[in-house]
Design a protein around this motif. Structure first.
Motif, PDB file in Angstrom:
ATOM      1  N   ASP A  57       0.824  -1.216   0.000  1.00 20.02           N
ATOM      2  CA  ASP A  57       0.000   0.000   0.000  1.00 20.02           C
ATOM      3  C   ASP A  57       0.853   1.260   0.000  1.00 20.02           C
ATOM      4  O   ASP A  57       0.563   2.231  -0.715  1.00 20.02           O
ATOM      5  CB  ASP A  57      -0.938  -0.005   1.208  1.00 20.02           C
ATOM      6  N   ALA A  58       1.914   1.270   0.810  1.00 20.69           N
ATOM      7  CA  ALA A  58       2.760   2.463   0.896  1.00 20.69           C
ATOM      8  C   ALA A  58       3.502   2.720  -0.400  1.00 20.69           C
ATOM      9  O   ALA A  58       3.668   3.873  -0.831  1.00 20.69           O
ATOM     10  CB  ALA A  58       3.742   2.315   2.058  1.00 20.69           C
ATOM     11  N   LEU A  59       3.978   1.659  -1.075  1.00 22.97           N
ATOM     12  CA  LEU A  59       4.700   1.832  -2.326  1.00 22.97           C
ATOM     13  C   LEU A  59       3.768   2.172  -3.484  1.00 22.97           C
ATOM     14  O   LEU A  59       4.151   2.891  -4.415  1.00 22.97           O
ATOM     15  CB  LEU A  59       5.500   0.566  -2.638  1.00 22.97           C
ATOM     16  N   ALA A  60       2.550   1.646  -3.452  1.00 20.26           N
ATOM     17  CA  ALA A  60       1.628   1.862  -4.566  1.00 20.26           C
ATOM     18  C   ALA A  60       1.148   3.312  -4.645  1.00 20.26           C
ATOM     19  O   ALA A  60       0.822   3.804  -5.727  1.00 20.26           O
ATOM     20  CB  ALA A  60       0.431   0.915  -4.453  1.00 20.26           C
ATOM     21  N   VAL A  61       1.045   4.004  -3.502  1.00 16.42           N
ATOM     22  CA  VAL A  61       0.519   5.369  -3.497  1.00 16.42           C
ATOM     23  C   VAL A  61       1.605   6.415  -3.674  1.00 16.42           C
ATOM     24  O   VAL A  61       1.311   7.615  -3.642  1.00 16.42           O
ATOM     25  CB  VAL A  61      -0.243   5.644  -2.176  1.00 16.42           C
ATOM     26  N   GLN A  62       2.853   6.018  -3.857  1.00 18.69           N
ATOM     27  CA  GLN A  62       3.922   7.007  -3.975  1.00 18.69           C
ATOM     28  C   GLN A  62       3.765   7.844  -5.225  1.00 18.69           C
ATOM     29  O   GLN A  62       3.943   9.056  -5.205  1.00 18.69           O
ATOM     30  CB  GLN A  62       5.285   6.298  -3.964  1.00 18.69           C
ATOM     31  N   ARG A  63       3.438   7.208  -6.338  1.00 24.81           N
ATOM     32  CA  ARG A  63       3.326   7.955  -7.591  1.00 24.81           C
ATOM     33  C   ARG A  63       2.328   7.255  -8.498  1.00 24.81           C
ATOM     34  O   ARG A  63       2.455   6.050  -8.754  1.00 24.81           O
ATOM     35  CB  ARG A  63       4.684   8.064  -8.281  1.00 24.81           C
ATOM     36  N   LYS A  64       1.343   7.980  -8.953  1.00 28.34           N
ATOM     37  CA  LYS A  64       0.352   7.458  -9.876  1.00 28.34           C
ATOM     38  C   LYS A  64       0.734   7.869 -11.303  1.00 28.34           C
ATOM     39  O   LYS A  64       1.308   8.948 -11.528  1.00 28.34           O
ATOM     40  CB  LYS A  64      -1.045   7.999  -9.537  1.00 28.34           C
ATOM     41  N   VAL A  65       0.390   7.020 -12.217  1.00 27.11           N
ATOM     42  CA  VAL A  65       0.648   7.336 -13.624  1.00 27.11           C
ATOM     43  C   VAL A  65      -0.366   8.373 -14.082  1.00 27.11           C
ATOM     44  O   VAL A  65      -1.575   8.133 -14.053  1.00 27.11           O
ATOM     45  CB  VAL A  65       0.558   6.061 -14.483  1.00 27.11           C
ATOM     46  N   SER A  66       0.128   9.538 -14.485  1.00 26.72           N
ATOM     47  CA  SER A  66      -0.753  10.614 -14.934  1.00 26.72           C
ATOM     48  C   SER A  66       0.008  11.483 -15.921  1.00 26.72           C
ATOM     49  O   SER A  66       1.227  11.391 -16.062  1.00 26.72           O
ATOM     50  CB  SER A  66      -1.247  11.460 -13.751  1.00 26.72           C
ATOM     51  N   ILE A  67      -0.734  12.336 -16.587  1.00 23.32           N
ATOM     52  CA  ILE A  67      -0.127  13.204 -17.600  1.00 23.32           C
ATOM     53  C   ILE A  67       0.485  14.445 -16.961  1.00 23.32           C
ATOM     54  O   ILE A  67       1.562  14.891 -17.364  1.00 23.32           O
ATOM     55  CB  ILE A  67      -1.199  13.588 -18.644  1.00 23.32           C
ATOM     56  N   TRP A  68      -0.187  15.009 -15.969  1.00 23.24           N
ATOM     57  CA  TRP A  68       0.307  16.245 -15.322  1.00 23.24           C
ATOM     58  C   TRP A  68       0.877  15.900 -13.954  1.00 23.24           C
ATOM     59  O   TRP A  68       0.142  15.567 -13.032  1.00 23.24           O
ATOM     60  CB  TRP A  68      -0.833  17.253 -15.188  1.00 23.24           C
ATOM     61  N   GLN A  69       2.206  15.993 -13.822  1.00 24.17           N
ATOM     62  CA  GLN A  69       2.885  15.765 -12.551  1.00 24.17           C
ATOM     63  C   GLN A  69       4.124  16.648 -12.498  1.00 24.17           C
ATOM     64  O   GLN A  69       5.237  16.212 -12.812  1.00 24.17           O
ATOM     65  CB  GLN A  69       3.271  14.291 -12.382  1.00 24.17           C
ATOM     66  N   LEU A 411      -4.771  21.761 -19.775  1.00 25.09           N
ATOM     67  CA  LEU A 411      -4.956  22.890 -18.863  1.00 25.09           C
ATOM     68  C   LEU A 411      -5.870  22.527 -17.706  1.00 25.09           C
ATOM     69  O   LEU A 411      -5.651  22.963 -16.559  1.00 25.09           O
ATOM     70  CB  LEU A 411      -5.536  24.085 -19.627  1.00 25.09           C
ATOM     71  N   GLU A 412      -6.898  21.725 -17.971  1.00 21.70           N
ATOM     72  CA  GLU A 412      -7.816  21.346 -16.900  1.00 21.70           C
ATOM     73  C   GLU A 412      -7.105  20.496 -15.856  1.00 21.70           C
ATOM     74  O   GLU A 412      -7.295  20.692 -14.650  1.00 21.70           O
ATOM     75  CB  GLU A 412      -9.000  20.596 -17.493  1.00 21.70           C
ATOM     76  N   GLN A 413      -6.277  19.555 -16.315  1.00 25.34           N
ATOM     77  CA  GLN A 413      -5.521  18.763 -15.347  1.00 25.34           C
ATOM     78  C   GLN A 413      -4.531  19.627 -14.580  1.00 25.34           C
ATOM     79  O   GLN A 413      -4.310  19.427 -13.380  1.00 25.34           O
ATOM     80  CB  GLN A 413      -4.781  17.628 -16.071  1.00 25.34           C
ATOM     81  N   GLY A 414      -3.943  20.607 -15.275  1.00 24.52           N
ATOM     82  CA  GLY A 414      -3.002  21.482 -14.590  1.00 24.52           C
ATOM     83  C   GLY A 414      -3.663  22.371 -13.556  1.00 24.52           C
ATOM     84  O   GLY A 414      -3.132  22.564 -12.456  1.00 24.52           O
ATOM     85  N   THR A 415      -4.824  22.916 -13.883  1.00 21.00           N
ATOM     86  CA  THR A 415      -5.503  23.797 -12.923  1.00 21.00           C
ATOM     87  C   THR A 415      -6.002  23.035 -11.709  1.00 21.00           C
ATOM     88  O   THR A 415      -6.180  23.625 -10.641  1.00 21.00           O
ATOM     89  CB  THR A 415      -6.679  24.493 -13.609  1.00 21.00           C
ATOM     90  N   ARG A 416      -6.232  21.746 -11.856  1.00 20.95           N
ATOM     91  CA  ARG A 416      -6.607  20.954 -10.685  1.00 20.95           C
ATOM     92  C   ARG A 416      -5.429  20.729  -9.753  1.00 20.95           C
ATOM     93  O   ARG A 416      -5.631  20.363  -8.594  1.00 20.95           O
ATOM     94  CB  ARG A 416      -7.166  19.605 -11.130  1.00 20.95           C
ATOM     95  N   SER A 417      -4.217  20.926 -10.260  1.00 20.20           N
ATOM     96  CA  SER A 417      -3.022  20.670  -9.455  1.00 20.20           C
ATOM     97  C   SER A 417      -2.341  21.987  -9.064  1.00 20.20           C
ATOM     98  O   SER A 417      -2.698  22.584  -8.054  1.00 20.20           O
ATOM     99  CB  SER A 417      -2.057  19.766 -10.239  1.00 20.20           C
ATOM    100  N   THR A 418      -1.391  22.441  -9.847  1.00 24.34           N
ATOM    101  CA  THR A 418      -0.578  23.607  -9.469  1.00 24.34           C
ATOM    102  C   THR A 418      -0.619  24.733 -10.479  1.00 24.34           C
ATOM    103  O   THR A 418      -0.088  25.810 -10.201  1.00 24.34           O
ATOM    104  CB  THR A 418       0.893  23.173  -9.288  1.00 24.34           C
ATOM    105  N   LEU A 419      -1.210  24.524 -11.636  1.00 19.93           N
ATOM    106  CA  LEU A 419      -1.191  25.551 -12.677  1.00 19.93           C
ATOM    107  C   LEU A 419      -2.140  26.691 -12.318  1.00 19.93           C
ATOM    108  O   LEU A 419      -3.272  26.459 -11.892  1.00 19.93           O
ATOM    109  CB  LEU A 419      -1.588  24.936 -14.024  1.00 19.93           C
ATOM    110  N   LYS A 420      -1.667  27.911 -12.508  1.00 21.20           N
ATOM    111  CA  LYS A 420      -2.477  29.107 -12.266  1.00 21.20           C
ATOM    112  C   LYS A 420      -2.538  29.902 -13.567  1.00 21.20           C
ATOM    113  O   LYS A 420      -1.510  30.308 -14.101  1.00 21.20           O
ATOM    114  CB  LYS A 420      -1.887  29.958 -11.139  1.00 21.20           C
TER     115      LYS A 420
END
Length: 1267
Positions: A57-69, A411-420
């Motif tokens: 569980d601890a290793l699986a949540v370290q990094r998810k495969v996604s486009i915006w990271q 842009l939508e994925q970015g604005t959900r994370s850190t993009l302003k």
């Protein structure tokens, strides 16, 4: 982004293989004993099983495969595998030549079995190989053998068993180490042991043996972990990733170096060859060209840099790969259009563009990201035109919509994370504190926001909703091109793209894109639920249109209803017209006849679909609906509310007079006009009801037309007659007239209205009624003021029909008339003998006369306006009422016609002179009973409180107030000759004892003058003493004199009084208030010779500011003397300095020219040192020897306190033989000598620096010697 391979889009991160954490349930064998409940409980609570699950569980949540990271944390992409997992082969040897050294990767374009053979560039499977099949580090979890606690074995057998197990474990690790070393993969082993094992002293030796036997690296290759809590497992995972981060980066760095060597070697060995023609090379396998190899190697190096987290390096390689791709696309010989490799390269170019844009956004370079995105679409649009896939094809718009959608999703994925997203609005001016706090953040983000200002909106980065909207618009163009191609399907039956396009649900895609754009616009916009944004409503309108085109008419109607509310309220006619047309088409499809009727009537008001060629189109549609359908309810009318929409007829009301009296007819005109391009001649209007603002029955106009086929004139007039609204009539008034309108025609309803009660009259609404077959429709129309587009056109009054002539009414309140009572004829006359005097009760006569023919009840209100004069307290009084501001409801009685009444108003003024303003309100009310209103609608009318017949007459009076008496004061101060109390006198230390030594005598001369223009009669003048701690009146001349009598303006009298003043020791500079005041009792002299009421004026004595003294000498000599009779001459030297002593000398200097006295006494001597507050007296005996006015001998007093110090200093500094300067100044400072017989000083005077200025007057003393 589903249109592209996800391997080309995801954010790449170091891959970690984790083996040994696969938890399998225990399987029962034939030799095993049957499980017991206790055994099952032990299996469930096995600590290593729990540890394995927690680690997974601890290793699986370290990094998810996604486009915006964009985060740069040291985390791995974890892949759970078996311990014996195998790696894909590195090189593929040709089967026909197994001993050849020219082996290549199975995915290389040089390998015949590769999917890229012979001219493919790169495949997504290559990235999948490095993200799922090849890790950068391999972490293997294993159990170290532990001997049972109670096994019965001795130490030798236990050690042998542990060594055997450790050897087997080392062999397994060594086998795994061999396969990872061949690939350059870091192998790390984590041995799981119990807490008991951690305390075993043999653990270190066993770990050393395992590391050496297995060949593990000495650094970050072997860890030991025992079952711990979840929080400690998180710490272990972070420390494990930190330890393996550098080996992972080294792994991808080695790959980059290997690819760079290949690129350099390939670029040096390759030479340019002329490209073969696609037709000439048909059937011939062409190898990948050098440009393709450049793209392949640059893309690989960019991916490995992305694995390492080096975004700038990755961006450079992606840009190089993209530039090489553009070169390839620039030649159809290198990449022939509509081929497999062309399609693969096109997908690769789109994905590389997404990567470049994403890396720009990571670094907050918004303008560069948008510029690259626009450049990519523009360049490939130009390429598409050359490939025969221009704007006229659906493929072009499909690709362009995909680009906008991918950019919006990014842009939508970015604005959900850190993009302003930078704001396009100018930033507010920050305060200095905010500037200091934001100095660290005013970097790239602030520069981007400022760069956007003043630019083209297409060059400013928008939020994702805008690009979803653009994708939807492109998809609509795609559908249009597809439908156009579908009509000529016979020419493209063999096209696979056209066959696939048939399977696409274009409207579903458009709906999805518009919906996502609408949601994001609502999230990012500044609109509210009551006032949505303009573009948000437009997108909602496009959604409704799409629903309409897709046949979902009920959903379209829902959107039309919501959108139309705002468009109606804000009068967006150009947008509302097509909306109503489509809404009406939806209503037709749904079979909603009532909605169709409402929409048709509203469209008639807007003139939708109307034209000059066919103005009857809309009314023909309405008539067809009315004649061919039946409403759902026939017993009640269908009300078409057009309060927020444009009415079917423009209604305006004009009253000729703004105000009329009760019972007077008020002429009015009601104008109903049709639209220019709309004809209402065939609509069966049966009646028109005119409703007034009062609760009265409406006026009904029944339709009546002599010749139905006659042409409708442009202007028609219908007379409504006289309408009485109060008291209300019992029945409605009915009038007949034609109710038909042609294009741009008007019907003017004229009449007059009257009321027997005061009220506000207006026409609240008119209701048009249509009856046709079973239909009963009512259309209320509310008369409104001039619209904004006609705001400059004044309302008009029809004065002639043939020819039509109008009079403009330039009045704002033209749509209503105010009915008021007839004003009462009340005369108000005010008389007085001004000006008013301060302190007296000034009489003002108010005469009220009733010149009306009605009996009036009169009351009087008097308001005394406040003044800006300080300390002015004024009073007004009538009868027994007295107030400083308002006298309310002073009864004047009931006045018969022709009668009058007189009221005396008394004004009492105080304070300073000035103007006093008085507002007088005379309110008259008729004593007759007003008629009772009769309302058929409500028993109590809202206008009942205003039914009182009352008139108010206002007068404003300004009275000048002047002072009757003026006074001026002159003050001089004399020193007292009383002996000073001694310093050791104990009486001076008692509480309440004044310092008599500092006492002075103030002589106040007061000049009282008469200022009143009319003159006054003084009855008494008295000086009232006040008890004062520092001043006391000794005597006054007014106490002995009698000033009674009549005094005219300009007369004056004088009074003198003596005051003993003792300054305050704590505040010596503060003035002392006067210890008394003059009280003058007087009466005004009236013009007829009589006197007014008694008044009193108080004139206070001035404030006293006695001057201070330092060292002073008081000379006292008698005024007269007898010849040869000795007289005393006294000199008192007094030191009044508060802190400094005095050293004084006295010198008598007789006049040598005149020896009128024989002097006996001290000629030259020194007075003892005077302490502060001490005095010394020197006395001489003078014997006069001459008669007449003889001058007293001159006395000189010197203060040597400062002179001694100055002389000593100068004697030391003076050279020998020059003593003149020192001797001259050694005599001392001369002290002022005051003759007490003529002593008199003004008040204390200060210079600019605040220092007291002393005025010294020289006086020569004389004595009159008598024989």
């Amino acid at each position: 982004m589903n249109s592209y391979p996800p391997e080309f889009l995801v954010q790449l991160a170091p891959v970690m293989y984790v083996a040994g954490l696969n938890v399998q349930p225990p399987q029962a064998t034939a030799t095993d004993a049957p499980p017991t409940p206790s055994g099952q409980q032990a299996t469930k609570q096995d600590p290593f099983t729990v540890l394995s699950l927690r680690l997974r569980d601890a290793l699986a949540v370290q990094r998810k495969v996604s486009i915006w990271q964009p985060e740069k944390a040291k985390t791995f992409q974890t892949v759970f595998v078996e311990k014996d997992v195998s790696f894909p082969p590195r090189k593929a040897v040709r089967p026909e030549d197994p001993h050849s050294n020219a082996a290549h990767s199975p995915l290389s374009p040089l390998t015949p079995t590769s999917p890229l053979y012979p001219d493919g560039i790169i495949a997504p499977i290559w990235i999948r190989k490095h993200t799922t099949l090849l890790p950068s580090v391999f972490v293997m979890f294993m159990r170290i053998y532990e001997s049972p606690v109670q096994s019965g074995q001795d130490d030798r057998e236990r050690e042998a068993e542990e060594k055997r197990r450790d050897t087997e474990l080392s062999a397994e690790i060594a086998h795994r180490k061999k396969s990872t070393s061949e690939r350059g993969i870091k192998l790390t082993v984590v041995l799981m042991a119990s807490r008991r094992m951690l305390d075993d002293p043999t653990l270190d030796g066993r770990l050393t043996y395992i590391r050496r036997q297995s060949g593990l690296d000495p650094r970050a290759a072997l860890f030991v972990l025992s079952p711990v809590s979840q929080a400690e497992i998180g710490d272990f995972v972070r420390s494990l990733q930190d330890a393996l981060w550098e080996p992972a980066l080294e792994y991808y760095t080695n790959h980059s170096k290997r690819v760079r060597r290949k690129r350099n070697r390939h670029s040096q060995a390759s030479s340019y060859q002329l490209p073969l023609s696609p037709m000439a090379s048909a059937g011939i396998a062409r190898p990948l060209r050098p440009e393709g190899w450049t793209v392949r190697y640059e893309f690989k190096m960019a991916c490995f840099a992305e694995f390492r987290g080096e975004d700038q390096v990755a961006l450079k390689h992606y840009q190089d790969a993209y530039a090489a791709l553009l070169i390839m696309f620039g030649s159809t010989a290198i990449l022939p259009p509509r081929t497999k490799r062309w399609a693969e390269a096109k997908v690769l170019a789109d994905c590389i563009n997404v990567k470049i844009v994403k890396l720009y956004l990571y670094n907050n370079e918004h303008s560069l990201a948008l510029s690259h995105q626009n450049s990519h679409m523009r360049k490939f649009a130009d390429f598409s035109r050359g490939w025969g896939i221009g704007e006229e094809t659906f493929e072009f718009w499909s690709w362009l919509a995909r680009q906008h959608r991918v950019f919006a999703e990014l842009l939508e994925q970015g604005t959900r994370s850190t993009l302003k997203i930078p704001s396009p609005y100018p930033p507010q001016a920050p305060s200095p504190a905010m500037l200091a706090a934001q100095s660290l953040e005013a970097s790239q983000m602030g520069l981007e926001a400022m760069r956007v200002l003043g630019l083209n909106p297409n060059q400013a980065l928008q939020h994702p909703g805008f690009y979803y909207y653009m994708a939807a618009r492109c998809t609509e163009r795609r559908r249009e091109r597809f439908l156009g191609a579908l009509e000529s399907e016979g020419h493209q039956t063999n096209s696979p793209g056209f066959a696939n396009e048939k399977k696409v649900d274009h409207l579903a895609i458009v709906l999805e894109l518009y919906t996502r754009s609408y949601e994001i616009f609502r999230k990012w916009g500044t609109q509210t639920a009551q006032s949505p944004g303009r573009l948000t409503l437009w997108i909602a309108y496009r959604i409704a249109q799409t629903y309409y085109e897709s046949g979902k008419f009920d959903m379209a109607v829902r959107f039309f209803e919501r959108i139309a509310k705002t468009y109606r309220r804000e009068s967006w006619g150009s947008l509302l017209h097509p909306l109503l047309s489509q809404w009406y088409a939806c209503a037709q499809q749904l079979g909603d006849v009532e909605l169709s009727v409402k929409l048709l009537i509203e469209m008639l008001g807007h003139g939708t679909k109307a034209s000059e060629d066919d103005p009857d189109a809309l009314q023909d549609d309405l008539l067809a609906v009315l004649k061919s359908t039946v409403p759902s309810a026939t017993d009640e009318p269908l009300v078409v509310d057009l309060s927020e929409a444009k009415p079917i007829l423009d209604a305006s009301v004009v009253f000729w007079d703004p105000e009329v009296d009760v019972g007077t007819q008020a002429p009015f005109q009601l104008i109903l006009s049709s639209q220019p391009n709309v004809s209402l001649s065939s609509i069966p209007f049966t009646s028109l009801a005119v409703h007034f603002s009062s609760d009265v029955p409406p006026v009904i106009i029944k339709h009546s037309q002599k010749d139905p086929d006659a042409e409708i004139p442009g202007i028609q007039r219908i007379d409504l007659g006289e309408v009485v609204v109060a008291p209300a009539p019992v029945e409605s008034t009915e009038v007949e007239g034609p109710l038909r309108w042609g294009p741009s025609s008007s019907i003017i309803f004229t009449g007059s209205v009257s009321s027997s009660l005061p009220t506000q009259l207006s026409i609240s609404k008119v209701v048009l009624t249509i009856k046709e077959n079973s239909w009963w429709i009512e259309i209320p129309i509310i008369p409104a003021p001039a619209k904004s587009e006609n705001a400059l056109i004044a309302p008009r009054w029809l004065c002639s029909i043939e020819p039509p002539r109008f009079i403009p009414i330039r009045r704002e309140d033209h749509s209503a008339v105010k009915v008021r009572w007839r004003s009462h004829q009340v005369q108000v006359a005010i008389s007085h003998d001004g000006p008013a005097l301060i302190g007296e009760e000034f009489p003002i006569e108010i005469r009220i006369a009733n010149d009306d023919d009605r009996e009036l009840d009169v009351v009087l209100d008097v308001l005394l306006q406040p003044t800006e004069i300080d300390e002015a307290v004024n009073y007004v009084a009538i009868d027994d009422q007295r107030s400083t501001s308002l006298l309310k409801a002073v009864a004047c009685g009931i006045l018969a016609p022709g009668a009058s009444v007189v009221k005396k108003l008394y004004l009492t003024n105080a304070g300073a002179p000035g103007e006093r303003v008085i507002d007088i309100s005379v309110q008259s009310q008729s004593t007759s009973q007003p008629p009772t209103p009769v309302s058929p609608v409500s028993p109590t009318s809202a206008t009942v409180p205003t039914l009182v017949d009352r008139t108010e007459t206002l007068r404003t009076l300004s009275v000048a107030a002047v002072s009757p008496i003026g006074i001026e004061h002159a003050v001089v101060y004399r020193r007292t000759t009383r002996p000073q109390p001694g310093l050791a006198d104990l009486a001076t230390f008692e509480s309440g004892t004044r310092d008599e030594g500092a006492a002075v005598e103030a002589v106040v001369t007061s000049t009282i003058s008469i200022v009143a223009p009319s003159g006054i009669a003084i009855e008494s003048i008295v000086l009232n003493r006040k008890k004062h701690a520092f001043a006391e009146i000794m005597d006054c001349s007014v106490d002995q004199d009698d000033f009674n009598g009549e005094w005219l303006a300009g007369d004056a009298l004088c009074d003198k009084c003596r005051i003993t003043v003792v300054p305050d020791e704590r505040r010596p500079a503060e003035p002392i208030a006067g210890p008394g005041e003059y009280e003058v009792v007087w009466r005004r002299l009236l013009p007829d010779g009589s006197q007014g009421s008694r008044s009193t004026t108080h004139l206070p004595l001035p404030s006293l500011s006695p001057p201070s003294d330092g060292l002073v000498a008081l000379l006292d000599a008698p005024t007269t003397a007898r010849l040869h009779t000795p007289i005393p001459l006294r000199l008192t030297v007094r030191n009044r300095h508060p802190s400094r002593t005095a050293t004084a000398t006295v010198q008598l200097e007789p006049d040598p020219t005149a020896d009128g006295f024989v002097i006996a006494g001290l000629r030259h001597g020194r007075i003892p040192i005077l302490l502060p507050g001490q005095e010394e007296t020197v006395t001489w005996n003078l014997i006069p020897v001459e008669c007449g006015l003889v001058k007293v001998p001159r006395v000189k007093v010197l203060d040597r306190r400062n002179a001694v110090q100055v002389a000593g200093a100068q004697i030391v500094a003076a050279p020998p033989g020059q003593p003149g300067a020192a001797e001259a100044q050694a005599e001392g400072e001369e002290v002022e000598i005051v003759d007490v017989r003529c002593d008199g000083r003004p008040e204390r005077v200060q210079d600019e620096d605040g220092n007291e200025v002393r005025v010294v007057k020289e006086h020569d003393g004389f004595v009159l010697v008598l024989p």
